[in-house]
Scaffold this motif. Structure first.
Motif, PDB file in Angstrom:
ATOM      1  N   SER A 245       7.738  15.482   2.613  1.00  0.00           N
ATOM      2  CA  SER A 245       8.974  14.703   2.484  1.00  0.00           C
ATOM      3  C   SER A 245       8.739  13.212   2.664  1.00  0.00           C
ATOM      4  CB  SER A 245      10.007  15.176   3.517  1.00  0.00           C
ATOM      5  OG  SER A 245       9.475  15.051   4.828  1.00  0.00           O
ATOM      6  N   ILE A 246       7.673  12.843   3.377  1.00  0.00           N
ATOM      7  CA  ILE A 246       7.329  11.439   3.577  1.00  0.00           C
ATOM      8  C   ILE A 246       5.963  11.203   2.951  1.00  0.00           C
ATOM      9  CG2 ILE A 246       6.951   9.605   5.258  1.00  0.00           C
ATOM     10  CD1 ILE A 246       8.678  11.127   7.212  1.00  0.00           C
ATOM     11  N   PHE A 247       5.875  10.241   2.053  1.00  0.00           N
ATOM     12  CA  PHE A 247       4.606   9.975   1.400  1.00  0.00           C
ATOM     13  C   PHE A 247       4.461   8.482   1.140  1.00  0.00           C
ATOM     14  CE2 PHE A 247       7.708  10.812  -1.896  1.00  0.00           C
ATOM     15  CZ  PHE A 247       7.486   9.807  -2.822  1.00  0.00           C
ATOM     16  N   LYS A 248       3.213   8.093   0.950  1.00  0.00           N
ATOM     17  CA  LYS A 248       2.869   6.704   0.663  1.00  0.00           C
ATOM     18  C   LYS A 248       2.210   6.645  -0.705  1.00  0.00           C
ATOM     19  CE  LYS A 248       0.236   2.786   2.495  1.00  0.00           C
ATOM     20  NZ  LYS A 248      -0.607   2.309   3.628  1.00  0.00           N
ATOM     21  N   CYS A 249       2.685   5.760  -1.541  1.00  0.00           N
ATOM     22  CA  CYS A 249       2.155   5.637  -2.887  1.00  0.00           C
ATOM     23  C   CYS A 249       0.739   5.079  -2.832  1.00  0.00           C
ATOM     24  CB  CYS A 249       3.059   4.721  -3.720  1.00  0.00           C
ATOM     25  SG  CYS A 249       2.475   4.462  -5.409  1.00  0.00           S
ATOM     26  N   GLY A 250      -0.162   5.708  -3.575  1.00  0.00           N
ATOM     27  CA  GLY A 250      -1.543   5.253  -3.587  1.00  0.00           C
ATOM     28  C   GLY A 250      -1.766   4.004  -4.397  1.00  0.00           C
ATOM     29  N   TRP A 251      -0.780   3.585  -5.187  1.00  0.00           N
ATOM     30  CA  TRP A 251      -0.945   2.380  -6.003  1.00  0.00           C
ATOM     31  C   TRP A 251      -0.315   1.158  -5.338  1.00  0.00           C
ATOM     32  CZ3 TRP A 251      -3.699   0.284  -9.637  1.00  0.00           C
ATOM     33  CH2 TRP A 251      -3.235  -0.862 -10.301  1.00  0.00           C
ATOM     34  N   CYS A 252       0.979   1.186  -5.105  1.00  0.00           N
ATOM     35  CA  CYS A 252       1.650  -0.002  -4.555  1.00  0.00           C
ATOM     36  C   CYS A 252       1.720   0.007  -3.041  1.00  0.00           C
ATOM     37  CB  CYS A 252       3.055  -0.142  -5.139  1.00  0.00           C
ATOM     38  SG  CYS A 252       4.192   1.189  -4.664  1.00  0.00           S
ATOM     39  N   GLY A 253       1.541   1.175  -2.390  1.00  0.00           N
ATOM     40  CA  GLY A 253       1.573   1.248  -0.938  1.00  0.00           C
ATOM     41  C   GLY A 253       2.949   1.451  -0.349  1.00  0.00           C
ATOM     42  N   ALA A 254       3.970   1.679  -1.189  1.00  0.00           N
ATOM     43  CA  ALA A 254       5.331   1.873  -0.687  1.00  0.00           C
ATOM     44  C   ALA A 254       5.457   3.240  -0.010  1.00  0.00           C
ATOM     45  CB  ALA A 254       6.339   1.759  -1.819  1.00  0.00           C
ATOM     46  N   ILE A 255       6.252   3.279   1.055  1.00  0.00           N
ATOM     47  CA  ILE A 255       6.484   4.506   1.812  1.00  0.00           C
ATOM     48  C   ILE A 255       7.861   5.055   1.440  1.00  0.00           C
ATOM     49  CG2 ILE A 255       6.735   5.518   4.103  1.00  0.00           C
ATOM     50  CD1 ILE A 255       4.823   3.416   5.144  1.00  0.00           C
ATOM     51  N   THR A 256       7.911   6.341   1.135  1.00  0.00           N
ATOM     52  CA  THR A 256       9.165   6.990   0.762  1.00  0.00           C
ATOM     53  C   THR A 256       9.462   8.117   1.741  1.00  0.00           C
ATOM     54  OG1 THR A 256       8.800   6.508  -1.572  1.00  0.00           O
ATOM     55  CG2 THR A 256      10.410   8.215  -1.055  1.00  0.00           C
ATOM     56  N   ASN A 257      10.675   8.123   2.250  1.00  0.00           N
ATOM     57  CA  ASN A 257      11.145   9.192   3.134  1.00  0.00           C
ATOM     58  C   ASN A 257      12.289   9.899   2.425  1.00  0.00           C
ATOM     59  OD1 ASN A 257      11.941  10.886   5.166  1.00  0.00           O
ATOM     60  ND2 ASN A 257      12.283   9.291   6.701  1.00  0.00           N
ATOM     61  N   GLN A 258      12.007  11.076   1.873  1.00  0.00           N
ATOM     62  CA  GLN A 258      13.020  11.801   1.105  1.00  0.00           C
ATOM     63  C   GLN A 258      14.075  12.451   1.989  1.00  0.00           C
ATOM     64  OE1 GLN A 258      10.563  14.462  -1.249  1.00  0.00           O
ATOM     65  NE2 GLN A 258      10.543  13.009  -2.963  1.00  0.00           N
ATOM     66  N   ASN A 259      13.779  12.584   3.276  1.00  0.00           N
ATOM     67  CA  ASN A 259      14.763  13.186   4.187  1.00  0.00           C
ATOM     68  C   ASN A 259      15.791  12.177   4.687  1.00  0.00           C
ATOM     69  OD1 ASN A 259      13.607  15.715   4.036  1.00  0.00           O
ATOM     70  ND2 ASN A 259      12.259  15.375   5.791  1.00  0.00           N
ATOM     71  N   LYS A 260      15.496  10.904   4.518  1.00  0.00           N
ATOM     72  CA  LYS A 260      16.383   9.876   5.045  1.00  0.00           C
ATOM     73  C   LYS A 260      17.622   9.758   4.178  1.00  0.00           C
ATOM     74  CE  LYS A 260      16.255   5.221   6.981  1.00  0.00           C
ATOM     75  NZ  LYS A 260      15.415   4.017   7.176  1.00  0.00           N
ATOM     76  N   LYS A 261      18.780   9.899   4.790  1.00  0.00           N
ATOM     77  CA  LYS A 261      20.057   9.822   4.085  1.00  0.00           C
ATOM     78  C   LYS A 261      20.839   8.602   4.548  1.00  0.00           C
ATOM     79  CE  LYS A 261      19.168  13.751   2.079  1.00  0.00           C
ATOM     80  NZ  LYS A 261      18.814  13.823   0.643  1.00  0.00           N
ATOM     81  N   LYS A 262      21.639   8.099   3.665  1.00  0.00           N
ATOM     82  CA  LYS A 262      22.465   6.939   3.983  1.00  0.00           C
ATOM     83  C   LYS A 262      23.643   7.362   4.839  1.00  0.00           C
ATOM     84  CE  LYS A 262      25.024   3.134   1.851  1.00  0.00           C
ATOM     85  NZ  LYS A 262      25.446   2.509   0.568  1.00  0.00           N
TER      86      LYS A 262
END
Length: 343
Positions: free
Chosen positions: A38-55
């Motif tokens: 659910s949480i991953f870091k892009c190997g190209w740009c380095g951005a971190i994404t948390n798919q569990n995080k809700k607004k």
């Protein structure tokens, strides 16, 4: 950490039997993730994404704004009351003693008042610090590592740098956010942290000056105390000390009944200034200790702050206040030039 799909000349993909495909919010490239990630870091740009995080819904935002404005207005009114009320109560007494003494204290009052009001205005009405704008969203515009450790702010709908924090009271991301202060109606961040600390320093010095001048002026207009020491005859030891303190306190309270409006205002200024000294001194010490540690209040509270190696050094204070050349360097240069003159 999973990696994003990249140009043909470079491959960052990972192989897994139960992979699923998604896209990176930072560069838009496809990412192959193992199941359950659910949480991953892009190997190209380095951005971190948390798919569990809700607004979350920003509840009571209007009440927070109203609260900040009420606090801010109260602080401004109190500061003006202390300045003009202190001048009205103290300076007729000071000028009646000596003209030069009155001019000297008038200069000190002007300097402290201008410094306190100026730094307060900069801290309250200046933007606390906006994160830098950065290109994002598509691969051709986002280079490798351009969004290293960036996350996506669901409230601002734009990238959030690792040094930024979203403030629910201000409704925006603040760079190097220390805390949100309702008394200035603003966040304390990268752009106004210096002004906020300078305001605390000038406010502490001002309250010390107000308390001293209130006592000094009160000694000249306070009604004389009447004691009844005849009842102390025959007492010794602890009973005598306790009874003496009781008689002095009763005489002091009795004399307040004959105080003029100027004397009552001086008593109030002394109590208020001493109370503010305690609170502001504690806050100032906390701020200086965090600066010495190279942290902010929020970074000190965060869980990952313990894993970071922060250097505790007086140079952190030197850099914060903008002194490019430390005092030790000045003295070392002075010694070198002195030796050259001696030779």
């Amino acid at each position: 950490m999973a990696s994003s799909s990249s140009p043909p000349e470079e491959q960052y993909g990972t192989e897994s039997t139960d992979n699923y495909e998604t896209t990176c919010w930072g560069c838009g490239l496809r990412v192959m993730l193992p199941s359950g990630a659910s949480i991953f870091k892009c190997g190209w740009c380095g951005a971190i994404t948390n798919q569990n995080k809700k607004k979350r819904e920003q509840k009571c935002f209007g009440w927070r704004v109203l609260r900040d404005r009420c606090f801010l207005s109260s602080v401004i009114i109190f500061m003006l009351f202390v300045i003009f009320g202190g001048v009205w109560a103290v300076y007729p007494i000071v000028f009646s003693i000596s003209l030069l003494w009155g001019i000297f204290h008038s200069i000190i009052t002007t300097i402290l008042s201008i410094a306190t009001v100026s730094f307060f205005s900069l801290a309250a009405f200046r933007c606390a610090g906006t994160p830098p704008n950065i290109l994002w969203g598509s691969y051709p515009t986002v280079g490798q590592g351009d969004l290293e450790n960036y996350t996506f702010c669901l409230y601002c709908s734009k990238p959030k740098s690792p040094r930024a924090h979203h403030c629910r009271s201000c409704g925006k991301c603040i760079l190097d956010m220390d805390h949100h202060c309702p008394f200035i109606g603003n966040c304390v961040g990268a752009a106004n942290h210096y002004s906020f600390v300078c305001f605390l320093i000038s406010a502490v010095l001002s309250t010390i000056y107000v308390s001293i001048m209130s006592v000094y002026a009160s000694l000249h207009i306070w009604p004389s105390l009447s004691y009844s020491l005849g009842r102390l005859k025959g007492m010794t030891g602890r009973d005598l000390a306790w009874r003496l303190m009781n008689e002095i306190l009763i005489a002091f309270l009795r004399s307040t009944l004959f105080l003029s409006s100027r004397g009552l205002l001086l008593a109030y200024l002394f109590i208020a200034s001493v109370s503010l000294q305690i609170g502001l001194s504690v806050l100032l010490w906390q701020q200086l200790s965090f600066i010495y540690q190279g942290k902010t209040y929020l970074s000190n509270l965060s869980s990952h702050a313990d894993n970071e190696e922060e250097k505790k050094d007086c140079q952190n204070l030197v850099r914060f206040f903008g002194f490019q050349h430390p005092v030790s360097r000045f003295f070392s240069n002075f010694r070198v030039t002195q030796k050259r003159h001696d030779t």
